[in-house]
Design an enzyme around this catalytic site. Structure first.
Site, PDB file in Angstrom:
ATOM      1  N   ASP A 285       0.781  -1.261  -0.103  1.00  0.00           N
ATOM      2  CA  ASP A 285      -0.042  -0.039   0.066  1.00  0.00           C
ATOM      3  C   ASP A 285       1.010   1.145  -0.092  1.00  0.00           C
ATOM      4  O   ASP A 285       2.185   1.191   0.088  1.00  0.00           O
ATOM      5  CB  ASP A 285      -1.184   0.029   1.217  1.00  0.00           C
ATOM      6  CG  ASP A 285      -2.189   0.794   1.049  1.00  0.00           C
ATOM      7  OD1 ASP A 285      -2.181   1.733   0.012  1.00  0.00           O
ATOM      8  OD2 ASP A 285      -3.313   0.770   1.647  1.00  0.00           O
TER       9      ASP A 285
HETATM   10  C1  BGC Z   1      -5.031   3.016   0.366  1.00  0.00           C
HETATM   11  C2  BGC Z   1      -5.300   2.111  -0.756  1.00  0.00           C
HETATM   12  C3  BGC Z   1      -5.336   2.766  -2.140  1.00  0.00           C
HETATM   13  C4  BGC Z   1      -3.858   3.605  -2.076  1.00  0.00           C
HETATM   14  C5  BGC Z   1      -3.391   4.130  -3.532  1.00  0.00           C
HETATM   15  C6  BGC Z   1      -4.009   4.053   0.029  1.00  0.00           C
HETATM   16  O1  BGC Z   1      -3.947   5.060   0.999  1.00  0.00           O
HETATM   17  O2  BGC Z   1      -4.980   2.406   1.451  1.00  0.00           O
HETATM   18  O3  BGC Z   1      -6.467   1.259  -0.727  1.00  0.00           O
HETATM   19  O4  BGC Z   1      -5.509   1.718  -3.086  1.00  0.00           O
HETATM   20  O5  BGC Z   1      -3.879   4.350  -1.201  1.00  0.00           O
HETATM   21  O6  BGC Z   1      -4.090   5.227  -3.688  1.00  0.00           O
END
Ligand code: BGC
Length: 760
Positions: A285
């Site tokens: 993530d």
């Molecule tokens: C989130 C994810 C997301 C990623 C990319 C993160 O802060 O937890 O769910 O896909 O950002 O935007």
């Protein structure tokens, strides 16, 4: 003879398909072997890098810092860039100016639709309609791929039992069985049966794992749980998505058993690859690797090597891999084989997406002009949204409303475009969203008069309102004293036949980093609601929310409540469809609505404990309960009303004994006793009365969404096999244990008919 011929043809077909899959795999292997032979170790590490690109300005990509990195082969993909033109510009640098011309992959958080926005996932799950859910993902894929995207960070399949956690909005509720079916449907919808088609995109299942079990519902917080709970209650949806062929997986931010998921070899290698046979790639993530420094796992070099060792392939944003893996390689902290394996998995994904054949496959400007936010897609989104709403209360059949007379539409969410699509609608164009006011006007034309007032601010606290209105969803604050705003609304309502109160949460009160310790409707809006009820007019609450709320007071005092969650770009029209009875509500809750936050976590498939309450009791000393509130929810899992009314017959079992070679069937008759055609989700639960580990008091094992004409009776049949009764025992073996079982069938998890059978 004819049968034999069919069987022979069938087997030849299977052999041919298998052979062609093998030859595709063999072709891919040869292609990638050749390519990887040419790659330097730096170029391989470059493929593992998914930097944050910000918003690329068309025309400037070439001179930008990111342009330079791409040219140097230091970027495997980019994400959250919107528009074909921008994507094409950066892809061009990779394909034409980097040494080996390797195309990039383009990701985005396409969570519940692209520009055509569907209801938030929690709402979608309440449709219990797998075809509709799959269709929503298919349309999202169609639109996203028309705009240059080939990879979505969805579905999010984290089981969540804690409504304080804001991201409960992005998942499918509290049940692993239903969550698994939805996970499969979403993957099918995005990926179709061929990733290389230009209208399918690769799914990324997230957040692996147990992100929804954060302590106190506080985002990013610690998760700690037993293995049996993991395997039985939290892991199944991720596994279902893997089994459905999801191309990628995202690691979660949280720790599990003291190790951040991003560094968990248990999760990323033992479970995912060894036990489940996952063949795709794993991405972290956002800055997941770097955050391990704050988790207390070491410096950037250390945590980056931990991640690679655990089985992570791609590093989102933090560039820990890019900046430290070479050094770690020299110092023996990681191996070339590990870098090769990660690089190969990412290149395989690109190959399967068809990017090596045609790097601009998803960059067709014509498609971008004609396939996004089309009337046809919006129509489907509207119909699906209507199915996701849950009718929580409808005393004296106040609903459906008539399209005549005067309707007073009151509340801070009555006419607010930006707050309609809901959280995580990255590609949405807010100005195109249909508000409730617009929906009511379109539905009634000149047949009814609609009067409108705000009635209250979202919240009395201005700074809270700011936090609840980020990313272009700001509220314009009414600076008048609260009472004056309420009085205006009450005055406007005086001549109305009915009051529709559009209340609840703003879109940003749920979603990432929007945990709440108080899960009630904000007090300023409750004050308004009390004043509206005092007018003596019929009041319908149209409830906007991204989580289960504590609605004890509302349930006791408001005659009608329609929970509309956040219904997407077409929400306003869909709400009007339901309010006026053009659509009959059929949504059923997939997460329990508690009486108060102190009961949380409250979920239907809990254990019995050694001291359960006696039948019909809400408090007994030395039993498992509270002294100030009963154990009951306000609205249980599976609950939702309809404008129709249904009655259930008793259950008939084909046999009261089940064994490995013989299934049993349970049949029940459901009758629509009303004058309105409707849909009902008939739900099947079982209980394993004695186990080698304690078993839940109920577990969902099947459901059937049926349509019943007014007055019609249908027989619903469920087959129960030994496989349905399996669970992970304390040795983590998936077994069914002989003994006594109960079976329950009903329209929600509480109001059920019951029967019993034995597993031999
Ligand atoms: C989130 C994810 C997301 C990623 C990319 C993160 O802060 O937890 O769910 O896909 O950002 O935007």
């Amino acid at each position: 003879m004819k049968r034999l011929a069919t069987i022979v043809v069938f087997f030849i077909l299977i052999i041919c398909l298998d052979a062609s899959a093998q030859s595709n795999d063999a072709k891919m292997k040869i292609f990638l072997d050749n390519l990887m032979k040419k790659m330097t170790i730096d170029e391989k590490i470059g493929q593992l890098n998914l930097p944050g690109s910000g918003d690329i300005v068309t025309g400037q990509a070439s001179n930008s810092d990111i342009g330079k990195k791409i040219r140097e082969g230091k970027v495997g993909g980019l994400f959250n860039i919107k528009s074909v033109a921008k994507i094409k510009a950066v892809q061009k640098i990779a394909v034409e100016e980097s040494r080996l011309h390797i195309p990039m992959i383009f990701g985005m958080d396409v969570i519940h639709g692209y520009e055509t926005v569907f209801p938030i996932p929690l709402a979608l799950s309440c449709t219990w309609d797998m075809k509709a859910i799959e269709r929503s993902a298919q349309i999202a894929a169609q639109e996203a791929s028309a705009d240059g995207i080939n990879w979505t960070f969805s579905p999010m399949v984290d089981i969540a039992r804690d409504p304080r956690w804001g991201r409960i909005a992005e998942g499918n509720g509290e049940d692993a069985y239903l969550g698994s079916l939805i996970a499969e449907a979403m993957v099918r919808g995005y990926q179709g049966n061929d990733l290389s088609k230009n209208n399918t995109i690769m799914a990324c299942v997230k957040h692996f794992a147990m992100y929804g079990a954060a302590e106190a519902g506080r985002d990013y917080n610690t998760t700690d749980m037993s293995r049996v709970r993991m395997y039985n209650e939290y892991l199944p949806p991720y596994k279902a998505a893997v089994d459905a062929g999801a191309g990628s997986i995202m690691a979660s931010f949280n720790e599990v058993d003291g190790i951040p998921a991003t560094a968990s070899k248990f999760l990323m290698t033992d479970v995912l690859r060894k036990q489940w046979g996952f063949k795709g790639f794993v991405v972290t993530d956002y800055t997941g690797i770097n955050e391990m420094i704050d988790h207390g796992m070491g410096d950037l070099q250390q945590v980056s090597s931990l991640a690679l060792n655990a089985g992570i392939d791609m590093d989102m944003v933090g560039e820990g891999f890019l900046t430290t893996l070479q050094k770690s390689l020299k110092e023996g902290m990681v191996t070339v084989a590990q870098i090769n394996a990660a690089c190969r998995r990412i290149l395989e994904a690109k190959y399967k997406l068809g990017l090596f054949d045609e790097p601009y496959r998803y960059c067709n400007e014509e498609r971008a002009k004609t396939e996004i936010f089309t009337d046809a897609s919006r129509k489907e989104a509207r119909a699906i949204a209507a199915q996701s709403f849950v009718l929580l209360k409808n005393n004296n059949n106040i609903l459906p409303l008539k399209k005549s007379g005067t309707i007073a539409l009151i509340g801070p969410l009555a006419d607010n475009k930006a707050n309609m699509p809901g959280t995580w609608a990255v590609a949405a164009k807010f100005d195109k969203a249909v508000t409730l006011l617009q929906g009511l006007k379109d539905a009634t034309g000149d047949k009814a008069t609609i009067v409108v007032a705000k009635g209250s601010n979202l919240d009395a606290d201005e700074s809270f309102e700011k936090r609840a209105g980020m990313f272009g969803k700001e509220f314009i604050r009414d600076m008048r004293p609260a009472q004056e705003i309420i009085d205006e609304a009450v005055n406007i309502s005086k001549n109305a036949d009915v009051i529709v109160a559009a209340l609840g949460e703003s879109a940003e009160m749920s979603g990432e980093c929007s945990s709440r310790s108080n899960i009630e409707i904000p007090q300023s809006q409750k004050d308004l609601l009390m004043a509206l009820l005092k007018t003596g007019k019929p009041v319908v609450v149209v409830l906007f929310t991204g989580r289960p709320l504590a609605l004890k007071w509302e349930n006791e005092n408001v005659p009608a409540i329609l929970n509309v969650w956040f219904g997407g770009s077409e929400a306003g029209s869909a709400i009007a469809d339901v309010l006026f009875g053009d659509e009959n509500p059929s949504g059923k809750l997939t997460a329990t609505f508690p009486q108060n936050v102190g009961q949380v976590p409250l979920y239907y498939n809990h254990k019995n404990t050694g001291r359960p309450l006696g039948e019909g009791k809400w408090f007994e000393k030395f039993k498992s309960n509270f002294i100030d509130v009963s154990n009951d929810p306000v609205y249980p899992f599976g609950y939702g009303l309809s404008y129709s009314s249904f009655i259930y017959s008793d259950i008939k079992l084909s046999n009261t004994v089940l064994n490995a070679s013989k299934n049993i069937t349970a049949t029940i008759q459901v009758t629509n006793t009303s004058k309105i055609d409707g849909k009902e989700v008939v739900q099947l639960y079982t209980r394993d009365l004695v186990g080698s580990i304690t078993r839940p008091v109920k577990e969902l094992k099947g459901f059937n969404k049926i349509e019943l004409k007014a007055g019609e009776t249908k027989t619903v049949t469920f087959t129960i096999s030994v496989n349905d009764l399996k669970f992970y025992n304390s040795d983590l073996k998936f077994v069914a244990e002989p003994g006594d079982f109960k079976i329950f069938i009903g329209g929600n998890s509480r109001d059920v008919k019951e029967a019993a059978f034995k597993l031999l």
